[in-house]
Every structure is written in structure tokens, then in C-alpha cells.
Design a protein around this motif. Structure first.
Motif, PDB file in Angstrom:
ATOM      1  N   LEU A  26       0.830  -1.210   0.000  1.00  0.00           N
ATOM      2  CA  LEU A  26       0.000   0.000   0.000  1.00  0.00           C
ATOM      3  C   LEU A  26       0.861   1.257   0.000  1.00  0.00           C
ATOM      4  O   LEU A  26       0.638   2.181  -0.796  1.00  0.00           O
ATOM      5  CB  LEU A  26      -0.934  -0.014   1.210  1.00  0.00           C
ATOM      6  CG  LEU A  26      -1.819   1.215   1.393  1.00  0.00           C
ATOM      7  CD1 LEU A  26      -2.834   1.320   0.263  1.00  0.00           C
ATOM      8  CD2 LEU A  26      -2.516   1.159   2.737  1.00  0.00           C
ATOM      9  N   VAL A  27       1.859   1.299   0.862  1.00  0.00           N
ATOM     10  CA  VAL A  27       2.769   2.457   0.909  1.00  0.00           C
ATOM     11  C   VAL A  27       3.522   2.585  -0.414  1.00  0.00           C
ATOM     12  O   VAL A  27       3.715   3.693  -0.928  1.00  0.00           O
ATOM     13  CB  VAL A  27       3.741   2.346   2.099  1.00  0.00           C
ATOM     14  CG1 VAL A  27       4.804   3.425   2.043  1.00  0.00           C
ATOM     15  CG2 VAL A  27       2.977   2.421   3.416  1.00  0.00           C
ATOM     16  N   ALA A  28       3.921   1.451  -0.981  1.00  0.00           N
ATOM     17  CA  ALA A  28       4.614   1.474  -2.272  1.00  0.00           C
ATOM     18  C   ALA A  28       3.721   2.046  -3.369  1.00  0.00           C
ATOM     19  O   ALA A  28       4.180   2.836  -4.208  1.00  0.00           O
ATOM     20  CB  ALA A  28       5.070   0.067  -2.652  1.00  0.00           C
ATOM     21  N   ALA A  29       2.460   1.674  -3.362  1.00  0.00           N
ATOM     22  CA  ALA A  29       1.526   2.193  -4.376  1.00  0.00           C
ATOM     23  C   ALA A  29       1.363   3.704  -4.242  1.00  0.00           C
ATOM     24  O   ALA A  29       1.354   4.428  -5.244  1.00  0.00           O
ATOM     25  CB  ALA A  29       0.175   1.501  -4.256  1.00  0.00           C
ATOM     26  N   LEU A  34       2.642   9.123  -6.158  1.00  0.00           N
ATOM     27  CA  LEU A  34       3.197  10.464  -5.927  1.00  0.00           C
ATOM     28  C   LEU A  34       4.376  10.731  -6.849  1.00  0.00           C
ATOM     29  O   LEU A  34       4.545  11.853  -7.347  1.00  0.00           O
ATOM     30  CB  LEU A  34       3.615  10.621  -4.464  1.00  0.00           C
ATOM     31  CG  LEU A  34       2.481  10.691  -3.452  1.00  0.00           C
ATOM     32  CD1 LEU A  34       3.022  10.647  -2.030  1.00  0.00           C
ATOM     33  CD2 LEU A  34       1.644  11.941  -3.672  1.00  0.00           C
ATOM     34  N   GLY A  35       5.185   9.714  -7.090  1.00  0.00           N
ATOM     35  CA  GLY A  35       6.308   9.866  -8.017  1.00  0.00           C
ATOM     36  C   GLY A  35       5.840  10.165  -9.428  1.00  0.00           C
ATOM     37  O   GLY A  35       6.398  11.036 -10.110  1.00  0.00           O
ATOM     38  N   LEU A  36       4.812   9.461  -9.861  1.00  0.00           N
ATOM     39  CA  LEU A  36       4.286   9.711 -11.215  1.00  0.00           C
ATOM     40  C   LEU A  36       3.625  11.087 -11.312  1.00  0.00           C
ATOM     41  O   LEU A  36       3.767  11.781 -12.328  1.00  0.00           O
ATOM     42  CB  LEU A  36       3.309   8.608 -11.610  1.00  0.00           C
ATOM     43  CG  LEU A  36       3.951   7.232 -11.822  1.00  0.00           C
ATOM     44  CD1 LEU A  36       2.889   6.181 -12.082  1.00  0.00           C
ATOM     45  CD2 LEU A  36       4.956   7.285 -12.962  1.00  0.00           C
ATOM     46  N   LEU A  57      11.039   8.532  -5.245  1.00  0.00           N
ATOM     47  CA  LEU A  57       9.749   7.944  -4.885  1.00  0.00           C
ATOM     48  C   LEU A  57       9.507   6.616  -5.596  1.00  0.00           C
ATOM     49  O   LEU A  57       9.036   5.652  -4.981  1.00  0.00           O
ATOM     50  CB  LEU A  57       8.618   8.926  -5.171  1.00  0.00           C
ATOM     51  CG  LEU A  57       8.509  10.090  -4.191  1.00  0.00           C
ATOM     52  CD1 LEU A  57       7.600  11.189  -4.754  1.00  0.00           C
ATOM     53  CD2 LEU A  57       7.996   9.608  -2.848  1.00  0.00           C
ATOM     54  N   VAL A  58       9.836   6.552  -6.862  1.00  0.00           N
ATOM     55  CA  VAL A  58       9.632   5.306  -7.613  1.00  0.00           C
ATOM     56  C   VAL A  58      10.608   4.233  -7.128  1.00  0.00           C
ATOM     57  O   VAL A  58      10.221   3.062  -6.967  1.00  0.00           O
ATOM     58  CB  VAL A  58       9.745   5.550  -9.131  1.00  0.00           C
ATOM     59  CG1 VAL A  58       9.750   4.242  -9.913  1.00  0.00           C
ATOM     60  CG2 VAL A  58       8.598   6.441  -9.604  1.00  0.00           C
ATOM     61  N   ALA A  59      11.846   4.607  -6.848  1.00  0.00           N
ATOM     62  CA  ALA A  59      12.820   3.633  -6.332  1.00  0.00           C
ATOM     63  C   ALA A  59      12.384   3.111  -4.963  1.00  0.00           C
ATOM     64  O   ALA A  59      12.509   1.915  -4.675  1.00  0.00           O
ATOM     65  CB  ALA A  59      14.203   4.267  -6.246  1.00  0.00           C
ATOM     66  N   TYR A  60      11.863   3.986  -4.120  1.00  0.00           N
ATOM     67  CA  TYR A  60      11.356   3.578  -2.813  1.00  0.00           C
ATOM     68  C   TYR A  60      10.198   2.595  -2.978  1.00  0.00           C
ATOM     69  O   TYR A  60      10.140   1.576  -2.295  1.00  0.00           O
ATOM     70  CB  TYR A  60      10.917   4.817  -2.034  1.00  0.00           C
ATOM     71  CG  TYR A  60      10.412   4.552  -0.636  1.00  0.00           C
ATOM     72  CD1 TYR A  60      11.222   3.959   0.318  1.00  0.00           C
ATOM     73  CD2 TYR A  60       9.127   4.912  -0.265  1.00  0.00           C
ATOM     74  CE1 TYR A  60      10.761   3.726   1.610  1.00  0.00           C
ATOM     75  CE2 TYR A  60       8.656   4.692   1.029  1.00  0.00           C
ATOM     76  CZ  TYR A  60       9.484   4.093   1.956  1.00  0.00           C
ATOM     77  OH  TYR A  60       9.023   3.868   3.222  1.00  0.00           O
ATOM     78  N   VAL A  67      10.747  -5.962  -0.925  1.00  0.00           N
ATOM     79  CA  VAL A  67      10.750  -6.396   0.473  1.00  0.00           C
ATOM     80  C   VAL A  67       9.439  -7.114   0.813  1.00  0.00           C
ATOM     81  O   VAL A  67       9.450  -8.155   1.478  1.00  0.00           O
ATOM     82  CB  VAL A  67      11.003  -5.192   1.409  1.00  0.00           C
ATOM     83  CG1 VAL A  67      10.759  -5.558   2.855  1.00  0.00           C
ATOM     84  CG2 VAL A  67      12.422  -4.669   1.225  1.00  0.00           C
ATOM     85  N   ALA A  68       8.316  -6.581   0.360  1.00  0.00           N
ATOM     86  CA  ALA A  68       7.020  -7.225   0.623  1.00  0.00           C
ATOM     87  C   ALA A  68       6.977  -8.616  -0.009  1.00  0.00           C
ATOM     88  O   ALA A  68       6.474  -9.568   0.605  1.00  0.00           O
ATOM     89  CB  ALA A  68       5.878  -6.361   0.079  1.00  0.00           C
TER      90      ALA A  68
END
Length: 137
Positions: A26-29, A34-36, A57-60, A67-68
């Protein structure tokens, strides 16, 4: 001659590990979105900041997804980065407290704390680092 490969029996991750992985996704999405958004709003006078923010942001987001996935596959290496990212995220959540962004800080903080708790529960420890529990010191 037929060669058979021996595979490890598939174990299902405990609910706590699945919840933690879901929260990381969810945080990744959100980070990817936000990056896009940042990528499409880059202005010429702040191109370096806009492009840099997009890349970070996209790398994160990609890192969190990796990791997930590791958590869902019960890879012991994934627990450390999952907890570390959430510990770092707590001060970020705190920085949003106050004014119109308080809700962001509260949500981000709750997600971080929930993820950390899910990953340090005994069921998660047994699933992710069983070799630590089977040692005879």
C-alpha cells in the motif's frame, strides 16, 4: 535417467506477515503514484528537484515491493529492511502533524507502527527467522 528436484515444502506466511506485506505494498503504491504525479508536474525552473523526487519515490516503491515479496515468501532477509523503512517513516509521519496535514501523519504513523508490530510478533519471528529459534547455545 530422470532427475528429480527436491523443493522445500511451501509454507504459508502467518497473518501478521501478510498484513505487514500488504501495508508495505500500500505504501509502495502511494509512493509510486506520488512519483508519477511529480513526473507529470515537473516545471523547467525546478527540473532537477522534480526529476530527483520522481526517481526517489519510484525507487522507494520498487524497494518496498521487493521487500514485501520477500516477506510473503518468508525470506529472512526481508524483515530487517521492512522494519527499518517503517522506523524511518515514523519521523516523516511526525513531520506531517499539525494543520491540514495531520491526517497524513496519523495514517502514516499508524501504518508504520502496525507494520513493525506485525513483524516482531512471535508468529512472524518463528516464520521469518526459524534458524534463530532452533539454535542450542
Amino acid at each position: 535417467m530422470t532427475q528429480t528436484t527436491r523443493t522445500e515444502p511451501t509454507r504459508r506466511p502467518p497473518t501478521a506477515v501478510r498484513v505487514a506485506a500488504g501495508l508495505l505494498i500500500l505504501v509502495a503504491a502511494v509512493a509510486a503514484a506520488l512519483g508519477l504525479l511529480e513526473a507529470f508536474n515537473v516545471r523547467p525552473e525546478r527540473a532537477v528537484v522534480g526529476i530527483g523526487s520522481t526517481i526517489l519515490l519510484v525507487a522507494y516503491a520498487v524497494g518496498l515491493i521487493i521487500v514485501a515479496r520477500g516477506l510473503l515468501r518468508l525470506r529472512s532477509w526481508s524483515r530487517g529492511p521492512a522494519v527499518a523503512t517503517q522506523v524511518v517513516q515514523l519521523p516523516v509521519a511526525y513531520s506531517f502533524l499539525g494543520g491540514a496535514t495531520t491526517w497524513v501523519g496519523v495514517v502514516l504513523g499508524l501504518v508504520s507502527i502496525t507494520t513493525i508490530v506485525c513483524l516482531v510478533l512471535p508468529s512472524s519471528t518463528r516464520a521469518l527467522v526459524p534458524h534463530l529459534l532452533n539454535r542450542s547455545d
